[in-house]
Motif scaffolding. Structure first.
Motif, PDB file in Angstrom:
ATOM      1  N   VAL A  80       2.734   3.977   3.318  1.00  0.00           N
ATOM      2  CA  VAL A  80       2.986   3.340   2.021  1.00  0.00           C
ATOM      3  C   VAL A  80       2.145   3.960   0.900  1.00  0.00           C
ATOM      4  N   PRO A  81       0.811   4.147   1.111  1.00  0.00           N
ATOM      5  CA  PRO A  81       0.033   4.793   0.039  1.00  0.00           C
ATOM      6  C   PRO A  81       0.517   6.210  -0.278  1.00  0.00           C
ATOM      7  N   LYS A 106      12.565   6.860   2.578  1.00  0.00           N
ATOM      8  CA  LYS A 106      12.173   7.518   3.814  1.00  0.00           C
ATOM      9  C   LYS A 106      13.437   7.698   4.632  1.00  0.00           C
ATOM     10  N   ILE A 132       8.983   1.357   7.409  1.00  0.00           N
ATOM     11  CA  ILE A 132       7.987   2.358   7.027  1.00  0.00           C
ATOM     12  C   ILE A 132       6.633   1.937   7.580  1.00  0.00           C
ATOM     13  N   GLN A 133       5.915   2.890   8.194  1.00  0.00           N
ATOM     14  CA  GLN A 133       4.603   2.608   8.750  1.00  0.00           C
ATOM     15  C   GLN A 133       3.652   2.268   7.609  1.00  0.00           C
ATOM     16  N   PRO A 134       2.787   1.246   7.797  1.00  0.00           N
ATOM     17  CA  PRO A 134       1.876   0.856   6.709  1.00  0.00           C
ATOM     18  C   PRO A 134       1.074   2.032   6.152  1.00  0.00           C
ATOM     19  N   LEU A 172       3.439   5.914  -2.456  1.00  0.00           N
ATOM     20  CA  LEU A 172       3.028   5.547  -3.813  1.00  0.00           C
ATOM     21  C   LEU A 172       2.549   6.775  -4.597  1.00  0.00           C
ATOM     22  N   ASP A 208      -2.795   3.474 -13.342  1.00  0.00           N
ATOM     23  CA  ASP A 208      -2.626   3.151 -11.930  1.00  0.00           C
ATOM     24  C   ASP A 208      -2.249   1.676 -11.804  1.00  0.00           C
ATOM     25  N   GLU A 209      -1.102   1.317 -12.404  1.00  0.00           N
ATOM     26  CA  GLU A 209      -0.657  -0.070 -12.355  1.00  0.00           C
ATOM     27  C   GLU A 209       0.820  -0.101 -12.023  1.00  0.00           C
ATOM     28  N   PHE A 210       1.127  -0.616 -10.822  1.00  0.00           N
ATOM     29  CA  PHE A 210       2.529  -0.729 -10.409  1.00  0.00           C
ATOM     30  C   PHE A 210       3.054  -2.095 -10.832  1.00  0.00           C
ATOM     31  N   SER A 211       4.156  -2.084 -11.582  1.00  0.00           N
ATOM     32  CA  SER A 211       4.680  -3.354 -12.085  1.00  0.00           C
ATOM     33  C   SER A 211       5.950  -3.780 -11.354  1.00  0.00           C
ATOM     34  N   LEU A 212       6.553  -2.854 -10.605  1.00  0.00           N
ATOM     35  CA  LEU A 212       7.663  -3.206  -9.715  1.00  0.00           C
ATOM     36  C   LEU A 212       7.398  -2.557  -8.373  1.00  0.00           C
ATOM     37  N   LEU A 213       7.512  -3.336  -7.310  1.00  0.00           N
ATOM     38  CA  LEU A 213       7.431  -2.785  -5.954  1.00  0.00           C
ATOM     39  C   LEU A 213       8.408  -3.573  -5.111  1.00  0.00           C
ATOM     40  N   GLN A 214       9.399  -2.893  -4.577  1.00  0.00           N
ATOM     41  CA  GLN A 214      10.339  -3.526  -3.659  1.00  0.00           C
ATOM     42  C   GLN A 214      10.545  -2.564  -2.515  1.00  0.00           C
ATOM     43  N   LEU A 215      10.980  -3.072  -1.385  1.00  0.00           N
ATOM     44  CA  LEU A 215      11.166  -2.180  -0.246  1.00  0.00           C
ATOM     45  C   LEU A 215      12.105  -2.815   0.761  1.00  0.00           C
ATOM     46  N   CYS A 231       9.445  -5.607   1.021  1.00  0.00           N
ATOM     47  CA  CYS A 231       8.361  -5.802   0.067  1.00  0.00           C
ATOM     48  C   CYS A 231       8.984  -6.282  -1.227  1.00  0.00           C
ATOM     49  N   PHE A 261      -0.170  -4.312  -9.629  1.00  0.00           N
ATOM     50  CA  PHE A 261      -1.013  -3.956  -8.487  1.00  0.00           C
ATOM     51  C   PHE A 261      -1.369  -2.480  -8.591  1.00  0.00           C
TER      52      PHE A 261
END
Lengths: 239, 272
Positions: free
Chosen positions: A204-205, A154, A199-201, A208, A188-195, B236, B244
């Motif tokens: 986030v979707p 972002k 960013i406004q909640p 994604l 629909d399976e996220f196996s890595l998520l870092q941030l 995060c 997830f």
């Protein structure tokens, strides 16, 4: 609203990708993957005997990942050897790949995945994951699907995909957010998520969703490289 | 109770309970643990706090040093977060080189603090290009009963709010014989707090006990704060081998601001 990116890309445009399988001829599996100027190579060894013995799991083989930057891959020389950063990335990469592989047929063994960055222009961990997933497939490790990864971001208020170094250093308005993510391809399976960033909640979707469609494009590139190798094994460096 | 891996039997039982929204201590899945903060727990630290989150206890201390700035930020001070998982706090922790959890914890707190904008790095500049403050936050668990990262995030911001700048001598070095100065420069309204959601089967829970945490298959930590009146996710990190779904993350994004407000309300004047 459209974002003005310094290299003229659209918000959802990924840098040119290249992928090649079989780049480390003596490894059990190997691949390279690049996003623009970011270049990652990965080699897979195993399943093989696991040392130290206490790590052995009699119910399954395990995945062991090592990620690092080559010392000359960044502007300021990186001191060789593992850092806290590289240890963290190695572990989250292991978690990103583990849900895609099935090592239950190989108890007490290890599959070692070695990922190195030759040239860094941000998004290195996701380039590494893409290379590693291809290398695992090339090594013939049983997999449910590939893993495809991309870094969303972002810039001030605008969502983008495939962040490069200049964008990572953006400082205006709400600043830069770096959002690397990996997906089991086609699921629909996220196996890595870092941030990191701001960013406004509710965004986030949306980020994604952008990641999901970008990962589909990454997946096509990975699949093509694997198919090319099968059709013409000598076209690469052979195996 | 000494350390033992969670058996499949208890994991299956937890899975069933979480799916029904039940927990052994009577909470439902997203109910928070009771939180307490105590300040000035070590008088040699520039700032310090003890946080209790249920039976989990964490201490954090702030020390300050002066030195040359980094070449890419000549007019800004620095932040360093460190800590260790002491064998004191849990039968699972061992002395020796830091394992992954001991590396991850301070890195997560560092990112959440730094990205939230809670610290005014420009005001940490003493003389541009020559001398700046470095804030060092050290975090140690005293008793690990789960949700260590979440407890640590509260302890870190509490210790920072409690910290004062020590006196300086003529050379611009810290001199503890001199009187302490003002509080360290924080943006008072920004209070970053982390929430780690744990996943078992299809269920998500918050503020697990140690046993619950060990039974879970994945976790995801989010640092959240308020910036210019808006909620902002600042950090995060997903951990563990399970994945997830987009729907699960969307659900977490709905719950996150509510839980943030709840904890800020529970802390009341304790985190001012």
């Amino acid at each position: 609203m459209t974002v003005k990116r310094h290299d003229g890309r659209k918000a959802d445009e990924i840098r040119p990708m290249t992928a090649k399988v079989g780049v480390v001829p003596n490894a059990d599996g190997s691949a390279m993957f690049s996003f623009g100027k970011t270049v990652a190579i990965a080699a897979v060894y195993g399943p093989r005997h696991l040392h130290p013995q206490f790590m052995q799991n009699p119910s399954t083989g395990i995945l062991r990942v090592n990620y690092d930057l080559l010392s000359f891959s960044v502007a300021e020389r990186k001191k060789p050897g593992p850092s806290r950063r590289s240890k963290e990335i190695s572990k989250v990469t292991e978690w990103a790949l583990a849900p895609a592989v099935n090592l239950e047929e190989f108890p007490n063994t290890v599959v070692d995945v070695e990922i190195y960055i030759l040239q860094a222009d941000a998004s290195t961990r996701v380039a590494g994951i893409n290379a590693a997933a291809m290398a695992l497939a090339h090594a013939g490790i049983p997999m449910k699907t590939l893993v495809s990864a991309v870094a969303a971001g972002k810039l001030d208020k605008e969502l983008i995909v495939d962040v490069d170094k200049e964008e990572e250093d953006f400082r205006e308005g709400e600043g830069a957010t770096d959002f690397p993510a990996a997906k089991l391809s086609g699921r629909d399976e996220f196996s890595l998520l870092q941030l990191d960033g701001k960013i406004q909640p509710e965004l986030v979707p949306k980020a994604l969703e952008m990641i999901s469609s970008a990962c589909e494009k990454v997946y096509e590139v990975q699949k093509k490289a694997l198919k090319d190798f099968i059709e013409n094994p000598e076209g690469g460096n052979g195996k | 109770m000494s350390s033992m891996d969670v058996t499949n039997l208890s994991r299956n039982y937890f899975r069933k309970m979480f799916a029904e929204g039940k927990r052994f201590d009577g909470r439902s899945n997203f109910d928070l643990k009771e939180v307490q903060i105590e300040y000035n727990i070590s008088n040699k630290a520039e700032g310090s706090a003890r946080v209790r989150l249920g039976k989990t206890e964490v201490v954090a201390g702030v020390k300050l040093e002066t030195g040359a700035p980094y070449p890419d930020s000549l007019d800004k001070g620095n932040l360093m977060v460190s800590g260790d998982l002491l064998p004191l706090a849990s039968p699972r922790f061992e002395s020796g080189p830091p394992g992954f959890d001991a590396i991850e914890l301070p890195r997560l707190i560092d990112r959440e603090l730094r990205e939230s904008g809670a610290i005014d790095f420009k005001k940490l500049c003493i003389k541009e290009g020559e001398n700046v403050w470095t804030i060092i936050v050290d975090i140690y668990p005293i008793n690990d009963d789960g949700a260590l990262i979440d407890a640590s995030s509260i302890a870190a911001i509490a210790a920072l709010k409690n910290a004062k700048l020590p006196g300086l001598n003529e050379e611009g070095k810290v001199d503890y014989s001199r009187e302490f100065g003002e509080k360290i420069p924080l943006n008072e309204d920004i209070i970053p707090i982390s929430f780690t959601f744990y996943k078992l089967g299809e269920s998500l829970i918050l503020h697990p006990t140690r046993e619950e945490e060990e039974a879970c298959e994945a976790k995801i930590t989010f640092g959240i704060s308020k910036w210019n009146g808006q909620y902002m996710v600042n950090s995060c990190q997903k951990g563990g081998k399970a994945t997830f779904s987009g729907k699960e993350i969307a659900k977490i994004m709905e719950i996150l601001p509510e839980k943030y407000e709840e904890i800020i309300k529970n802390l009341g004047n304790l985190l001012k």
